[in-house]
Design a protein around this motif. Structure first.
Motif, PDB file in Angstrom:
ATOM      1  N   PHE A 160       0.820  -1.216   0.000  1.00 34.54           N
ATOM      2  CA  PHE A 160       0.000   0.000   0.000  1.00 34.54           C
ATOM      3  C   PHE A 160       0.856   1.269   0.000  1.00 34.54           C
ATOM      4  CE2 PHE A 160      -2.869   3.245   1.703  1.00 34.54           C
ATOM      5  CZ  PHE A 160      -4.033   2.987   0.986  1.00 34.54           C
ATOM      6  N   TYR A 161       1.964   1.226   0.716  1.00 35.16           N
ATOM      7  CA  TYR A 161       2.802   2.436   0.810  1.00 35.16           C
ATOM      8  C   TYR A 161       3.980   2.408  -0.167  1.00 35.16           C
ATOM      9  CZ  TYR A 161       0.183   3.028   5.173  1.00 35.16           C
ATOM     10  OH  TYR A 161      -0.810   3.171   6.090  1.00 35.16           O
ATOM     11  N   ASP A 162       4.006   1.387  -1.018  1.00 35.20           N
ATOM     12  CA  ASP A 162       5.139   1.264  -1.958  1.00 35.20           C
ATOM     13  C   ASP A 162       5.292   2.516  -2.810  1.00 35.20           C
ATOM     14  OD1 ASP A 162       5.626  -1.212  -1.017  1.00 35.20           O
ATOM     15  OD2 ASP A 162       5.293  -2.281  -2.906  1.00 35.20           O
ATOM     16  N   GLY A 163       6.530   2.877  -3.071  1.00 33.80           N
ATOM     17  CA  GLY A 163       6.794   4.011  -3.965  1.00 33.80           C
ATOM     18  C   GLY A 163       6.746   5.352  -3.263  1.00 33.80           C
ATOM     19  N   VAL A 164       6.396   5.350  -1.990  1.00 33.21           N
ATOM     20  CA  VAL A 164       6.363   6.608  -1.247  1.00 33.21           C
ATOM     21  C   VAL A 164       7.507   6.589  -0.238  1.00 33.21           C
ATOM     22  CG1 VAL A 164       4.940   8.199   0.072  1.00 33.21           C
ATOM     23  CG2 VAL A 164       3.857   6.512  -1.430  1.00 33.21           C
ATOM     24  N   VAL A 165       8.569   7.287  -0.564  1.00 33.28           N
ATOM     25  CA  VAL A 165       9.719   7.333   0.343  1.00 33.28           C
ATOM     26  C   VAL A 165      10.059   8.795   0.587  1.00 33.28           C
ATOM     27  CG1 VAL A 165      12.093   6.594   0.719  1.00 33.28           C
ATOM     28  CG2 VAL A 165      10.562   5.197  -0.688  1.00 33.28           C
ATOM     29  N   SER A 179       1.690   7.043  -5.852  1.00 36.84           N
ATOM     30  CA  SER A 179       0.718   5.991  -5.517  1.00 36.84           C
ATOM     31  C   SER A 179      -0.380   6.006  -6.561  1.00 36.84           C
ATOM     32  CB  SER A 179       0.154   6.190  -4.109  1.00 36.84           C
ATOM     33  OG  SER A 179      -0.623   7.360  -4.025  1.00 36.84           O
ATOM     34  N   ASP A 180      -0.235   5.156  -7.529  1.00 32.97           N
ATOM     35  CA  ASP A 180      -1.212   5.061  -8.614  1.00 32.97           C
ATOM     36  C   ASP A 180      -2.557   4.601  -8.054  1.00 32.97           C
ATOM     37  OD1 ASP A 180      -2.506   4.690 -11.052  1.00 32.97           O
ATOM     38  OD2 ASP A 180      -1.774   2.625 -11.212  1.00 32.97           O
ATOM     39  N   PRO A 181      -3.615   5.373  -8.263  1.00 31.29           N
ATOM     40  CA  PRO A 181      -4.905   5.019  -7.650  1.00 31.29           C
ATOM     41  C   PRO A 181      -5.427   3.652  -8.099  1.00 31.29           C
ATOM     42  CG  PRO A 181      -5.149   6.831  -9.231  1.00 31.29           C
ATOM     43  CD  PRO A 181      -3.684   6.629  -9.024  1.00 31.29           C
ATOM     44  N   VAL A 182      -5.231   3.324  -9.364  1.00 30.30           N
ATOM     45  CA  VAL A 182      -5.736   2.036  -9.851  1.00 30.30           C
ATOM     46  C   VAL A 182      -5.014   0.892  -9.138  1.00 30.30           C
ATOM     47  CG1 VAL A 182      -5.985   0.557 -11.881  1.00 30.30           C
ATOM     48  CG2 VAL A 182      -6.427   3.028 -12.054  1.00 30.30           C
ATOM     49  N   ARG A 183      -3.699   1.094  -8.915  1.00 26.99           N
ATOM     50  CA  ARG A 183      -2.945   0.082  -8.190  1.00 26.99           C
ATOM     51  C   ARG A 183      -3.470  -0.069  -6.756  1.00 26.99           C
ATOM     52  NH1 ARG A 183       1.565  -0.796  -5.001  1.00 26.99           N
ATOM     53  NH2 ARG A 183       1.646   1.404  -4.452  1.00 26.99           N
ATOM     54  N   LEU A 184      -3.710   1.074  -6.088  1.00 24.04           N
ATOM     55  CA  LEU A 184      -4.194   1.014  -4.696  1.00 24.04           C
ATOM     56  C   LEU A 184      -5.558   0.342  -4.619  1.00 24.04           C
ATOM     57  CD1 LEU A 184      -3.291   4.358  -2.891  1.00 24.04           C
ATOM     58  CD2 LEU A 184      -2.025   2.210  -3.016  1.00 24.04           C
ATOM     59  N   ILE A 185      -6.447   0.731  -5.514  1.00 24.25           N
ATOM     60  CA  ILE A 185      -7.789   0.137  -5.511  1.00 24.25           C
ATOM     61  C   ILE A 185      -7.687  -1.367  -5.727  1.00 24.25           C
ATOM     62  CG2 ILE A 185      -9.927  -0.016  -6.858  1.00 24.25           C
ATOM     63  CD1 ILE A 185      -9.691   3.062  -7.247  1.00 24.25           C
ATOM     64  N   ASN A 186      -6.826  -1.767  -6.644  1.00 22.20           N
ATOM     65  CA  ASN A 186      -6.682  -3.201  -6.900  1.00 22.20           C
ATOM     66  C   ASN A 186      -6.072  -3.940  -5.712  1.00 22.20           C
ATOM     67  OD1 ASN A 186      -7.930  -3.471  -9.350  1.00 22.20           O
ATOM     68  ND2 ASN A 186      -6.089  -2.885 -10.503  1.00 22.20           N
ATOM     69  N   LEU A 187      -5.179  -3.260  -4.987  1.00 19.62           N
ATOM     70  CA  LEU A 187      -4.639  -3.889  -3.773  1.00 19.62           C
ATOM     71  C   LEU A 187      -5.763  -4.186  -2.785  1.00 19.62           C
ATOM     72  CD1 LEU A 187      -1.350  -1.914  -2.943  1.00 19.62           C
ATOM     73  CD2 LEU A 187      -1.562  -4.307  -3.626  1.00 19.62           C
ATOM     74  N   VAL A 188      -6.648  -3.193  -2.591  1.00 20.15           N
ATOM     75  CA  VAL A 188      -7.738  -3.384  -1.637  1.00 20.15           C
ATOM     76  C   VAL A 188      -8.704  -4.451  -2.169  1.00 20.15           C
ATOM     77  CG1 VAL A 188      -9.636  -2.275  -0.401  1.00 20.15           C
ATOM     78  CG2 VAL A 188      -7.526  -0.998  -0.833  1.00 20.15           C
TER      79      VAL A 188
END
Lengths: 504, 504
Positions: A287-292, A370-379
């Motif tokens: 979920f937090y990937d790519g945010v550093v 944080s690509d929204p489509v990626r986050l939605i798909n994670l959930v």
């Protein structure tokens, strides 16, 4: 020579007066023109503006068309399948650049009964009495010697008709100075922001040439919690998810079927609980990937003068979620918020039933990376991994017989995040205007937590964007009893005037 | 001799005719007297009876006073601090024993808009059309040759004004037989059952001598799901809990404070999820303590002719919770049901906010051996063990600053479970009456899942209790479109007549 200068100035070819603007002069101008604008603010706030009601919105559009036309702007409706966006434009003779200003005119839905006044659409002036309670006083008092701590209560006072009216007042102050900006102005007005601006991305693409500009400034949002001059260089994006779990076909008597028919409210609770830990951190891997946050960025964030004890006291909480090491850090990460829960009845209406379904409304705040489509798909995949079969709306009888766990999962992306460097041309220019108005550097927010529909402009028009938030942070935005502090309104006029008179 | 017998019978000293009652005779009597009673049923169902409205309840009390007085009963109001209980009494000359009959007159609250008829208080006769949809037909058709599969829709048709009216019709049938029961009748009417009969336990103590009897029979509840004659020898008790978690003082913008202000809806979900496993079993240690089903008891339960595939199909579920090994076993255990969930808004009204609080309504079904106070304390201590500080209503500012996790926990015990042996005098007598009416043994339920406020009678009056459920299991009890099947109503008259004429 003096005479020629006067003539040139009077016909608008002179910016000398603007260059000589002191803090005192700006304050005096803001005072006069804010005062002159309270009647217009009242008028604008009296127009219901829930974007679910297109008929009401039309009245707001017309009001804005008239207000900008009065000030020498041409206006153009950018039509969408629902209500239009409105573009107002005014050229300056010596301009080389064009600044696009974003204003938001619609407001969140209201529960009128929960407001402590006649109507959320009747602007109500209040002062604090000795016991610290808000007490109504006549709105006309604003024409006299107002107090900066008074508040005007109405839907959208803060979010964001207040800033819109203050911008109009700043344009009037500019006119009184008999000068003009050295840049062209385009103003884009959004009437569906609280719906997530569903038609904005397409409209920006369709009307790309109309909207062409060198930068975007956003007159929306609250100042830093210390209520001091603030610039905000980014904002989180937003998407939402509606998650529904299904139990028996219709609610069942909890005596006859308790221990037998699975309870969808329990299942929903289990799903939601499985998404976050006790510290409010999302536990779904990735979920937090790519945010550093780099050490440099953390330093920039640490410069914001937050008093976290004060924030906690204001919110009424003893401890916070542990997503970042500070308030500023926390809002640099994507979030997952349960904004609504529902299953059958609570309180007096509670009945001894097993619900047929349970609903959770989630909103996810987005950050760059944080690509929204990626986050939605994670959930979505996380829910699926708990054994759920997804239906679009309601399960059929066959699906009910076949699948032990059934849910519906509906997601929509409103808009993505944006983030502009502090040292961009736009950032440097706005900082100078703020120093001119307040004698010191503004508080600089790397990325605000709230979302504004700005990324379509940033991406499609390929321009940087910076927000100039002006309203008081304790404005009850989105909730009942929304308000703007009178002092913040007056300072908004001053801030916008300082920007309009700052050379670009 | 024949003449003397006739004279004795006509003055009520004779039970010969009752002793000769065949199934056919009972059916004929039930048919006539059910038909005669449909007008009275209509009248009774037309009286709104939500116990939250004492003014409405008073009309129901008066109606019952009049209905029983007409049938030679004396009536007495057993006053409480809200609405009274009503006791009606009629003695038989040759009686040695007294039977107390329990009737429930109040109904669950209604959401009138969700009913597919003019009003839940306007009894509506319906038949299924070719497509399987319920279609209204004139109520007056019941005076002619009614069909047993028609249904009367109204609040409390099934739960439990229908059985009350059927009992009145059975009394009329008894009168037409020119006979009387060989036991005295006392009838206790409850007008707050759907509120959990909060004043009943004290009233039973206060009016103990008025209520004195040898046994209690309860004319309430649905038959076994096969809709065949049923006796129920016990019922689970019930208590309820309102659990509220607190977040920020007022709802907060999910952008500004998402990842920072703890979300009470998440916390509530985590609490609820921590109480039960994926199979719906309560995971709080000790919850099922003291409830052990012996092999003999399991055999008795296995005799109930449940078709679990049918039950699941009816409910629209693929699998069940795994508390027992069968439906009957599952309801021998205490249950913990989430009957309502609420936090801010869902659907169109959803707003991007972090809620200030979240509420769950729970009901716990009780069995003999599961002390409600112990169960409530188990749940309370479980919540406490997750780090929660308890407030009564809302936390103060000081409490908000001090305690990271705040909840309120309010519980109330309605009444406990009861369980009467199959071979008790009462059980044997009722079984005989059922065999007389239907030519076969009834389905015997050891303990029904639903709760009826019977334990105060059982404990305080020290008498056994057995329920005689008569309504159709698919009656939408407690929900919208509650209904009674006409055939079940007619059979209820027959069942009650068979009991009234059975020697004790």
């Amino acid at each position: 020579m003096k005479k020629l200068l006067f003539v040139l100035c009077s016909i608008g070819w002179c910016t000398t007066s603007a260059q000589k603007l002191t803090i005192e002069k700006l304050d005096a101008l803001a005072d006069v023109h804010a005062r002159n604008s309270f009647a217009e603010l009242y008028e604008l706030l009296s127009l219901p503006n829930d974007a679910h009601m297109p008929g009401d919105i039309e009245k707001n559009v017309r009001w804005c068309e008239s207000a900008f036309a009065k000030r020498g702007f041409t206006t153009k409706r950018l039509n969408t399948s629902t209500v239009p966006l409105l573009l107002a434009e005014r050229k300056s003779r010596q301009a080389k650049k064009t600044v696009l200003v974003y204003l938001q005119i619609d407001g969140q839905p209201v529960k009128a009964s929960q407001w402590e006044q006649e109507s959320p659409w009747k602007p109500t002036l209040k002062t604090k009495d000795a016991q610290g309670n808000w007490k109504e006083i006549p709105y006309e008092k604003l024409n006299g010697s107002y107090e900066r701590d008074w508040r005007i209560f109405a839907r959208s006072t803060a979010d964001a008709k207040g800033p819109a009216a203050a911008f109009l007042a700043a344009l009037d102050a500019l006119k009184a100075l008999k000068t003009e900006s050295n840049f062209n102005l385009k103003v884009i007005m959004d009437f569906e922001e609280e719906l997530g601006s569903p038609h904005l991305p397409n409209a920006v693409t369709e009307y790309k040439s109309d909207l062409a500009a060198d930068m975007l400034i956003i007159f929306d949002g609250p100042q830093h919690i210390r209520n001091e001059p603030t610039l905000s260089f980014g904002a989180r994006g937003i998407c939402d998810i509606t998650l529904t779990t299904f139990g028996p076909r219709v609610p069942q008597h909890s005596g006859h079927y308790g221990n037998y028919a699975p309870n969808p409210a329990l299942r929903l609770s289990q799903l939601l609980a499985s998404m976050k830990d006790d510290d409010g951190r999302v536990t779904i891997p990735g979920f937090y990937d790519g945010v550093v946050l780099s050490d440099d960025e953390k330093k920039i964030l640490a410069r914001v003068p937050d008093n976290e004890d004060e924030i906690k006291q204001k919110l009424g909480i003893a401890t916070t979620d542990k997503v970042g090491n500070s308030y500023q850090e926390s809002i640099q990460y994507p979030s997952l918020n349960i904004r609504g829960l529902d299953a059958l009845f609570v309180g007096e209406e509670a009945r001894t039933l097993i619900p047929a379904k349970a609903v959770a409304e989630l909103d996810l705040r987005l950050v760059p990376g944080s690509d929204p489509v990626r986050l939605i798909n994670l959930v979505r995949n996380h829910v699926k991994a708990q054994g759920y079969y997804f239906v679009k709306t309601e399960p059929t009888d066959e699906e009910r017989q076949q699948y032990p766990k059934i849910a519906s999962f509906n997601a929509a992306v409103s808009y993505e995040a944006f983030q502009t460097p502090f040292d961009s041309e736009c950032g440097v220019w706005l900082s100078k205007a703020m120093v001119k108005a307040y004698g010191k550097e503004p508080i600089k927010i790397r990325m605000a937590g709230g979302s504004i529909p700005i990324s379509p402009f940033v991406v499609t028009l390929n321009i940087p964007a910076v927000a100039v938030p002006t309203v008081n942070p304790d404005n009850n935005q989105h909730a009942e009893n929304e308000n703007i502090r009178v002092g913040n309104y007056v300072d908004a006029v001053k801030t916008f005037l300082a920007i309009l008179t700052e050379k670009l």
